[in-house]
Write a protein that holds these residues in place. Structure first.
Motif, PDB file in Angstrom:
ATOM      1  N   VAL A   1      -4.530   7.535  -0.223  1.00  0.00           N
ATOM      2  CA  VAL A   1      -4.263   6.105  -0.074  1.00  0.00           C
ATOM      3  C   VAL A   1      -4.380   5.432  -1.438  1.00  0.00           C
ATOM      4  CG1 VAL A   1      -4.921   3.980   1.108  1.00  0.00           C
ATOM      5  CG2 VAL A   1      -5.246   6.205   2.249  1.00  0.00           C
TER       6      VAL A   1
ATOM      7  N   GLY B   1     -14.270   3.693  -3.378  1.00  0.00           N
ATOM      8  CA  GLY B   1     -13.652   4.344  -2.229  1.00  0.00           C
ATOM      9  C   GLY B   1     -14.669   4.718  -1.168  1.00  0.00           C
TER      10      GLY B   1
ATOM     11  N   PHE C   1      -3.729   1.645  -3.421  1.00  0.00           N
ATOM     12  CA  PHE C   1      -3.417   0.226  -3.328  1.00  0.00           C
ATOM     13  C   PHE C   1      -2.793  -0.275  -4.631  1.00  0.00           C
ATOM     14  CE2 PHE C   1      -6.660   0.973  -0.132  1.00  0.00           C
ATOM     15  CZ  PHE C   1      -6.129   0.312   0.965  1.00  0.00           C
TER      16      PHE C   1
ATOM     17  N   ARG D   1      -8.275  -4.058   4.485  1.00  0.00           N
ATOM     18  CA  ARG D   1      -7.043  -3.389   4.060  1.00  0.00           C
ATOM     19  C   ARG D   1      -7.158  -1.877   4.232  1.00  0.00           C
ATOM     20  NH1 ARG D   1      -6.702  -7.273  -1.320  1.00  0.00           N
ATOM     21  NH2 ARG D   1      -5.420  -8.928  -0.396  1.00  0.00           N
ATOM     22  N   TYR D   2      -8.253  -1.308   3.760  1.00  0.00           N
ATOM     23  CA  TYR D   2      -8.447   0.130   3.924  1.00  0.00           C
ATOM     24  C   TYR D   2      -8.603   0.475   5.403  1.00  0.00           C
ATOM     25  CZ  TYR D   2     -10.428   4.818   3.782  1.00  0.00           C
ATOM     26  OH  TYR D   2     -10.656   6.151   4.007  1.00  0.00           O
TER      27      TYR D   2
ATOM     28  N   GLY E   1     -14.131   9.444  -0.307  1.00  0.00           N
ATOM     29  CA  GLY E   1     -13.770   8.471  -1.329  1.00  0.00           C
ATOM     30  C   GLY E   1     -14.910   8.346  -2.306  1.00  0.00           C
TER      31      GLY E   1
ATOM     32  N   GLY F   1      -9.586   8.530  -1.069  1.00  0.00           N
ATOM     33  CA  GLY F   1      -9.547   7.254  -1.765  1.00  0.00           C
ATOM     34  C   GLY F   1     -10.261   7.326  -3.095  1.00  0.00           C
TER      35      GLY F   1
ATOM     36  N   GLY G   1      -9.326   1.185  -5.514  1.00  0.00           N
ATOM     37  CA  GLY G   1      -8.432   2.168  -4.903  1.00  0.00           C
ATOM     38  C   GLY G   1      -7.022   2.165  -5.443  1.00  0.00           C
TER      39      GLY G   1
ATOM     40  N   TRP H   1      -7.375  -2.958  -3.421  1.00  0.00           N
ATOM     41  CA  TRP H   1      -7.817  -3.663  -2.218  1.00  0.00           C
ATOM     42  C   TRP H   1      -8.880  -4.711  -2.514  1.00  0.00           C
ATOM     43  CZ3 TRP H   1     -12.891  -3.526  -0.440  1.00  0.00           C
ATOM     44  CH2 TRP H   1     -13.722  -2.496  -0.900  1.00  0.00           C
TER      45      TRP H   1
ATOM     46  N   THR I   1       0.843  -1.190   0.000  1.00  0.00           N
ATOM     47  CA  THR I   1       0.000   0.000   0.000  1.00  0.00           C
ATOM     48  C   THR I   1       0.879   1.241   0.000  1.00  0.00           C
ATOM     49  OG1 THR I   1      -1.630  -1.252   1.269  1.00  0.00           O
ATOM     50  CG2 THR I   1      -1.920   1.134   1.196  1.00  0.00           C
TER      51      THR I   1
ATOM     52  N   ALA J   1     -15.314   1.518   0.827  1.00  0.00           N
ATOM     53  CA  ALA J   1     -14.232   1.209   1.758  1.00  0.00           C
ATOM     54  C   ALA J   1     -14.394   1.987   3.056  1.00  0.00           C
ATOM     55  CB  ALA J   1     -12.882   1.522   1.111  1.00  0.00           C
TER      56      ALA J   1
END
Length: 510
Positions: free
Chosen positions: A269, A333, A271, A296-297, A329, A234, A239, A283, A216, A336
């Motif tokens: 952020v 996003g 990924f 993950r987020y 996001g 995001g 992402g 993600w 990440t 997430a």
């Protein structure tokens, strides 16, 4: 060893002498331990009248035996003889989780050795602690923490019901977060670069239970003075991109720039892209399912909150956390963020969130349904709209994005969402369990959290009805604004959308 033919010569004293061959070879054994006890009566005292006997001479006969592991076992047993029958052994495969959130799921699998059939029957104890498909092993946790919270999952061999294997899992109020490791500062940053301040970019490894580790990236920009707070950004789908990159959103950089100028740390952020092209699904790269992958987020957000001096290394920064922390996001996003504050219990770490064009995964089960069968309210048109995800095209449509959450990296199967839209349903309860509203219509309390939602009136995707449905079950009720045409799905790509997002954050992140 394969099957072999042996000649067994028996004498009155039942002397045991073996000659024979395996394949093209041969062997002879002159000293032999007591022959299979259960078979000895036949070899030592063959039945009278056998055509192979000669009553006028010493008793002798030849018996041709087809010998294999199974025939050895069948002729074994008794004292003094070896029992070669292979025992049935059941084992639960993989690495089942030690903890799981209410309403979440886990696909258990088992192996069976010693018998041909791999079929097992799955059960849980106590029986009220969720549901499990007796034949497939898909476990879905109950909507509330059971008492006791520890659940036993058992697989029993159908061929030998005396043999089984068990695993334990603890059901808890929220899904377990992962861990961040190997945090390094990159020598340079990517994305928008026309800043009057220098951004810092970081790389880290995010490890979550039950899914593969993922690399990440964070792009961090600090204000000139001490920060007023920290804002996470995001992008859509999985992402894999930066919010300020013009290849992602045309005016995303304006949102970030305005927020920095207002005195906030900004943390974008990513990924994957544009740092690497090896994680195009971000993600959402499975397997594991959407809800578990959202860890993950959530793990990154939790790390940002708990590491304020890494995010802003100003020597005068003595903060113990990144509060007030806020996030926005778009599309994927937005989902997430919703998973993070609800399923992963981060509502207390955020002060304000602004999901835009979503959350698109409010009810995955409705999105992965045959088109034309389920509709939802579109808050911008005040009309009913189809809830199903799009399919087709070079990318496979929105359904393919969901499919990726159940696929290994580089794989193109399985395609459970696309299949379901085309009439082949997925495992019962899977998509609902993976949805943000995993009970279907439960009230979600996000106390002390300021929430805004933005939609574009020109957005024809199911993001608007999905997001509208989420709005109806959240307390406090999120503020909802439909931006006039031509604002469409990618809201930060429109100047009016970008300005609205920046204004909302500046006013709400306090």
């Amino acid at each position: 060893m394969g099957a072999a033919l042996f000649l067994v010569r028996n004498y009155p004293q039942c002397r045991r002498e073996l000659t024979g061959g395996v394949g093209n070879g041969s062997m002879k054994v002159t000293e032999y331990t007591p022959f299979f006890t259960s078979c000895a009566p036949y070899f030592c005292n063959p039945p009278r009248g056998n055509a192979l006997l000669n009553s006028n001479s010493q008793v002798s006969f030849y018996v041709i035996i087809l010998l294999s592991l199974l025939s050895l076992a069948g002729c074994g047993g008794g004292s003094g003889g070896g029992n070669f029958q292979q025992q049935t052994v059941v084992a639960i495969s993989g690495t089942p989780p030690s903890a799981i959130g209410v309403g979440a799921n886990w696909q258990y699998t088992a192996t069976v050795n010693g018998v041909a059939s791999q079929a097992v029957t799955w059960t849980i104890s106590p029986k009220s602690a969720g549901t499990i498909d007796a034949s497939t092993g898909l476990y879905i946790a109950p909507p509330a923490v059971p008492s006791p919270a520890n659940v036993t999952i058992t697989a029993t061999s159908q061929a030998d019901t005396s043999q089984s294997a068990s695993a334990s899992v603890t059901v808890q109020a929220t899904d377990p977060l992962g861990k961040v490791s190997a945090v390094t500062t990159l020598p340079s940053c990517v994305g928008y670069s026309n800043w009057h301040l220098t951004p810092a970019c970081y790389q880290m490894t995010v490890s979550c239970p039950g899914v593969a580790d993922i690399t990440t990236y964070l792009k961090v920009i600090n204000p000139s003075g001490l920060p007023s707070g920290t804002v996470l950004f995001g992008v859509g789908t999985g992402g894999s991109g930066l919010y300020d990159d013009s290849q992602t959103y045309m005016y995303g950089y304006l949102v970030v720039e305005n927020v920095v100028n207002a005195g906030f740390n900004t943390v974008e952020v990513s990924f994957g892209g544009p740092f690497t092209s090896s994680q195009p699904n971000g993600w959402l790269q499975g397997p594991g399912g959407v809800r578990r992958l959202a860890c993950r987020y959530a793990t990154v957000a939790d790390w940002v909150y708990k590491n304020p001096t890494t995010i802003n290394p100003n020597p005068n920064n003595t903060a113990t956390n990144s509060a007030p922390m806020c996030a926005t996001g778009n599309s994927g996003g937005s989902a997430a963020i919703a998973y993070g504050v609800y399923e992963y219990g981060l509502a207390s770490e955020f002060k304000m969130i602004e999901p835009t064009s979503g959350p698109v995964m409010t009810r995955i089960d409705q999105g992965c349904s045959i088109c034309g069968t389920i509709t939802g309210l579109n808050a911008c048109t005040n009309m009913q709209q189809d809830m199903c995800y799009s399919t087709g095209g070079a990318s496979g449509g929105d359904a393919a994005v969901i499919d990726e959450a159940y696929q290994s990296s580089g794989a193109t199967t399985p395609t459970p969402c696309t299949d379901a839209i085309n009439g082949t349903p997925a495992a019962a309860g899977l998509f609902l369990s993976d949805s943000i509203l995993y009970q279907g219509s439960q009230a979600v309390s996000l106390a002390n959290l300021t929430i805004n939602q933005l939609f574009g009136e020109s957005d024809t995707s199911n993001a608007v009805p999905q997001g509208t449905l989420w709005n109806q079950y959240i307390t406090p009720t999120p503020g909802l604004l439909c931006l006039p045409m031509p604002v469409a799905h990618d809201i930060p790509s429109f100047s009016t959308g970008a300005q609205q997002i920046a204004t909302d954050i500046e006013n709400g992140c306090k």
